[in-house]
Enzyme design. Structure first.
Site, PDB file in Angstrom:
ATOM      1  N   ASP A 167       0.880  -1.164   0.000  1.00 20.35           N
ATOM      2  CA  ASP A 167       0.000   0.000   0.000  1.00 20.35           C
ATOM      3  C   ASP A 167       0.923   1.221   0.000  1.00 20.35           C
ATOM      4  OD1 ASP A 167      -2.298   1.636   0.217  1.00 20.35           O
ATOM      5  OD2 ASP A 167      -2.035   1.730   2.386  1.00 20.35           O
TER       6      ASP A 167
ATOM      7  N   ASP B 208      -2.371   0.932   7.363  1.00 22.87           N
ATOM      8  CA  ASP B 208      -1.638   0.792   6.101  1.00 22.87           C
ATOM      9  C   ASP B 208      -1.171  -0.645   5.888  1.00 22.87           C
ATOM     10  OD1 ASP B 208      -1.524   3.695   5.205  1.00 22.87           O
ATOM     11  OD2 ASP B 208      -0.636   3.838   7.207  1.00 22.87           O
TER      12      ASP B 208
ATOM     13  N   GLU C 285      -1.278  -1.447  -4.936  1.00 13.24           N
ATOM     14  CA  GLU C 285      -2.476  -0.675  -5.227  1.00 13.24           C
ATOM     15  C   GLU C 285      -2.233   0.256  -6.406  1.00 13.24           C
ATOM     16  OE1 GLU C 285      -5.271   0.880  -2.044  1.00 13.24           O
ATOM     17  OE2 GLU C 285      -4.266   2.718  -2.702  1.00 13.24           O
TER      18      GLU C 285
END
Length: 173
Positions: free
Chosen positions: A8, A139, A67
């Site tokens: 992420d 996160d 991502e």
């Protein structure tokens, strides 16, 4: 048996999550955050690159899932996010990992069941799916959710490629 690294990306905090897929079961290996506590962007990017490289060398994953960038309201934030994402991808490419990208909405849909899920919902589902004793940092949970998404989607692709479904004829073989 595959090891999946989920990332992420963020310019201040980059989350990572490592899971192992054994058959249809997912097992937690590790998760955490790469924190960049310097003010300049080049310094942050160097820390992210070094951190992702170290994680890859430590856990030797088979897949790298990250991502996709989304359009943020603030162009400067989106630019910094893109840079962080880019150095993470370069670290993986330099170590010959295949790269897979997933939209945040797709990750939330896969893990929680709705693309509009909030961070708390993602944390709770990751905790449940991986049977963790405590809730991971937000996160890190997002990174684990990205790895879980890759596992689920890749499993479906493998099933199709292994002949369960003949896409040309639209039916089971």
């Amino acid at each position: 048996m595959s090891i999946i690294l989920g990332i992420d990306p963020g310019s201040r905090i980059t989350g990572y999550g490592v899971i192992q897929e054994v058959g249809r079961s997912l097992h937690y290996i590790a998760s955490g955050c790469i924190k960049t506590e310097v003010d300049d962007i080049p310094g942050r990017l160097k820390i992210i690159y070094a951190g992702v490289t170290q994680i890859i060398e430590q856990f030797n994953p088979d897949f790298f899932a990250i991502e996709k960038i989304f359009m943020a309201k603030n162009a400067d934030s989106a630019f910094k996010l893109g840079q962080a994402r880019g150095v993470a991808i370069v670290a993986a490419v330099n170590l010959n990992l295949p790269i897979f990208e997933y939209a945040a909405r797709q990750v939330k849909q896969t893990v929680v069941g709705t693309g509009a899920a909030d961070k708390h919902q993602v944390q709770q589902m990751v905790t449940r799916l991986l049977q963790l004793g405590s809730t991971p940092q937000a996160d890190a949970a997002d990174a684990l959710a990205i790895a879980i998404t890759h596992s689920h989607l890749w499993r479906n692709i493998e099933r199709i490629n292994n002949g369960f479904l003949d896409l040309r004829k639209g039916r089971l073989r």
